[in-house]
Write a protein that holds these residues in place. Structure first.
Motif, PDB file in Angstrom:
ATOM      1  N   MET A 206      34.077  27.897  75.169  1.00 27.73           N
ATOM      2  CA  MET A 206      33.802  27.737  73.749  1.00 27.73           C
ATOM      3  C   MET A 206      34.567  26.546  73.200  1.00 27.73           C
ATOM      4  O   MET A 206      35.723  26.325  73.530  1.00 27.73           O
ATOM      5  CB  MET A 206      34.225  29.017  72.999  1.00 27.73           C
ATOM      6  CG  MET A 206      33.929  28.987  71.502  1.00 27.73           C
ATOM      7  SD  MET A 206      34.268  30.574  70.708  1.00 27.73           S
ATOM      8  CE  MET A 206      36.043  30.735  70.998  1.00 27.73           C
ATOM      9  N   ASP A 207      33.914  25.763  72.363  1.00 27.21           N
ATOM     10  CA  ASP A 207      34.528  24.586  71.763  1.00 27.21           C
ATOM     11  C   ASP A 207      35.357  25.022  70.557  1.00 27.21           C
ATOM     12  O   ASP A 207      34.892  25.059  69.424  1.00 27.21           O
ATOM     13  CB  ASP A 207      33.435  23.605  71.346  1.00 27.21           C
ATOM     14  CG  ASP A 207      33.993  22.271  70.870  1.00 27.21           C
ATOM     15  OD1 ASP A 207      35.212  22.211  70.594  1.00 27.21           O
ATOM     16  OD2 ASP A 207      33.233  21.303  70.753  1.00 27.21           O
ATOM     17  N   THR A 208      36.621  25.382  70.809  1.00 31.97           N
ATOM     18  CA  THR A 208      37.468  25.874  69.715  1.00 31.97           C
ATOM     19  C   THR A 208      37.779  24.782  68.709  1.00 31.97           C
ATOM     20  O   THR A 208      38.043  25.069  67.538  1.00 31.97           O
ATOM     21  CB  THR A 208      38.781  26.451  70.274  1.00 31.97           C
ATOM     22  OG1 THR A 208      39.439  25.446  71.075  1.00 31.97           O
ATOM     23  CG2 THR A 208      38.503  27.676  71.126  1.00 31.97           C
ATOM     24  N   GLY A 209      37.735  23.510  69.142  1.00 32.38           N
ATOM     25  CA  GLY A 209      37.961  22.419  68.203  1.00 32.38           C
ATOM     26  C   GLY A 209      36.880  22.377  67.139  1.00 32.38           C
ATOM     27  O   GLY A 209      37.161  22.224  65.944  1.00 32.38           O
ATOM     28  N   ALA A 210      35.623  22.540  67.550  1.00 31.46           N
ATOM     29  CA  ALA A 210      34.518  22.583  66.595  1.00 31.46           C
ATOM     30  C   ALA A 210      34.656  23.784  65.677  1.00 31.46           C
ATOM     31  O   ALA A 210      34.432  23.703  64.461  1.00 31.46           O
ATOM     32  CB  ALA A 210      33.182  22.621  67.334  1.00 31.46           C
TER      33      ALA A 210
ATOM     34  N   GLY B 256      24.825  26.868  72.998  1.00 34.97           N
ATOM     35  CA  GLY B 256      24.709  25.437  73.263  1.00 34.97           C
ATOM     36  C   GLY B 256      24.952  24.558  72.063  1.00 34.97           C
ATOM     37  O   GLY B 256      25.078  23.338  72.209  1.00 34.97           O
ATOM     38  N   LEU B 257      25.017  25.143  70.872  1.00 37.03           N
ATOM     39  CA  LEU B 257      25.232  24.373  69.649  1.00 37.03           C
ATOM     40  C   LEU B 257      26.610  24.661  69.071  1.00 37.03           C
ATOM     41  O   LEU B 257      27.145  25.767  69.227  1.00 37.03           O
ATOM     42  CB  LEU B 257      24.156  24.713  68.609  1.00 37.03           C
ATOM     43  CG  LEU B 257      22.731  24.288  68.965  1.00 37.03           C
ATOM     44  CD1 LEU B 257      21.725  24.952  68.023  1.00 37.03           C
ATOM     45  CD2 LEU B 257      22.589  22.766  68.904  1.00 37.03           C
ATOM     46  N   GLY B 258      27.184  23.673  68.387  1.00 34.48           N
ATOM     47  CA  GLY B 258      28.467  23.882  67.730  1.00 34.48           C
ATOM     48  C   GLY B 258      29.528  24.377  68.697  1.00 34.48           C
ATOM     49  O   GLY B 258      29.735  23.807  69.772  1.00 34.48           O
ATOM     50  N   ALA B 259      30.183  25.471  68.323  1.00 36.36           N
ATOM     51  CA  ALA B 259      31.282  25.994  69.132  1.00 36.36           C
ATOM     52  C   ALA B 259      30.841  27.024  70.157  1.00 36.36           C
ATOM     53  O   ALA B 259      31.665  27.507  70.933  1.00 36.36           O
ATOM     54  CB  ALA B 259      32.341  26.607  68.211  1.00 36.36           C
TER      55      ALA B 259
END
Length: 309
Positions: A1-5, A79-82
């Motif tokens: 998961m993109d925790t930065g986003a 697949g989108l955002g975080a």
């Protein structure tokens, strides 16, 4: 998961909302994380479902107003955002992800824009006990494709096919920044808050996988006709308050007429369905006419909560 986003989106929404913004995730198979954010505390909750290739932040114009009177949850599809990616998005998987989110946040009013409007309907068919009401904003319908002019279909396909290349050569980042600025300007006049919204929007499309999902979701919308027709034929619409809002700008006359006819048909399928044409609005009704969307959601919430007939 993109925790930065995820952190960027929480920071941006926190600057817009009077109150705490929560975040969390739903674990899907095999350990995949679906990211959501929420604001507000009152019940019943509202779940916001974005259009194809779009992220939860796309609701930033209306989310603060809605959060004043109820709990509002918005999420990023796989697949989108975080949210973690999947090898290939499918309609069935996207509906099951939405139902899993409803399992976590409880029965809710579903508010879907475009592709999200279709997903909201399919989730209501699949899980009526989790659906308290529906608000559909210019929803995608599988039978509109034939009315789209050939030239528009060709140009759209060329654009979506070019998106990964634009990302690879750095041009997509400029496009995302411009779109983020447009969104930010619709949300607030405060420069510092605008900067947070722009950064959050750019972070939501930072990776090549995120950008590739835009193309994949739009391709899915072009190939799902048979699957959606089968779902409609074998499902019963729940008896819940439901409103469809349709736009008046940005479509060729034949397509606008066809979209209106299909909205009438969809509304009729629901026992308490109502079709409302929103004056002076393009496809993104929640950005062009946010007050109309907030009013529609609150009306459905009041009916769902038993305050009005």
């Amino acid at each position: 998961m993109d925790t930065g986003a995820q952190d960027c989106v929480v920071a941006a929404l926190s600057s817009l909302v009077h109150g705490r913004v929560d975040s969390g995730q739903v674990t899907r198979e095999p350990g995949r994380q679906l990211r959501w954010v929420a604001a507000g505390t009152a019940t019943p909750p509202v779940v916001l479902i974005s259009g194809a290739g779009e992220v939860g932040l796309d609701w930033a114009v209306v989310l603060p107003s809605l959060a004043q009177t109820t709990r509002v949850i918005t999420y990023d599809r796989a697949g989108l955002g975080a949210s973690d990616p999947v090898p290939r998005p499918t309609l069935d998987a996207q509906v099951r992800d939405l139902v899993a989110l409803l399992d976590k946040v409880g029965p809710a009013v579903l508010v879907g824009h475009s592709w999200g409007g279709l997903l909201a309907q399919l989730a209501a068919f699949a899980s009526p006990d989790h659906t308290l009401g529906l608000v559909l904003l210019d929803p995608f319908h599988e039978d509109t494709t034939a009315e789209v002019p050939l030239g528009l279909r060709v140009s759209s396909n060329l654009l979506f096919n070019a998106i990964p290349l634009l990302k690879a050569i750095g041009l997509f980042d400029r496009i995302a920044a411009n779109m983020g600025r447009t969104l930010a300007e619709r949300c607030t006049d405060d420069p510092e808050t605008q900067a947070l919204v722009v950064e959050a929007y750019r972070a939501s499309y930072r990776t090549s996988a995120q950008v590739a999902t835009i193309r994949a979701e739009n391709r899915l919308a072009n190939t799902c006709t048979r699957e959606v027709r089968a779902a409609r034929a074998t499902s019963t619409a729940p008896d819940v308050p439901m409103r469809i809002l349709t736009a008046t700008r940005g479509k060729p006359p034949a397509l606008r007429q066809r979209a209106g006819d299909l909205a009438d048909r969809t509304a009729t399928a629901f026992p308490r369905g109502i079709h409302v044409v929103v004056p002076d609005s393009g496809h993104y009704i929640h950005k062009d006419q946010p007050a109309a969307v907030v009013d529609a959601v609150r009306a459905v919430l009041a009916q769902a909560d038993g305050k009005t007939p």
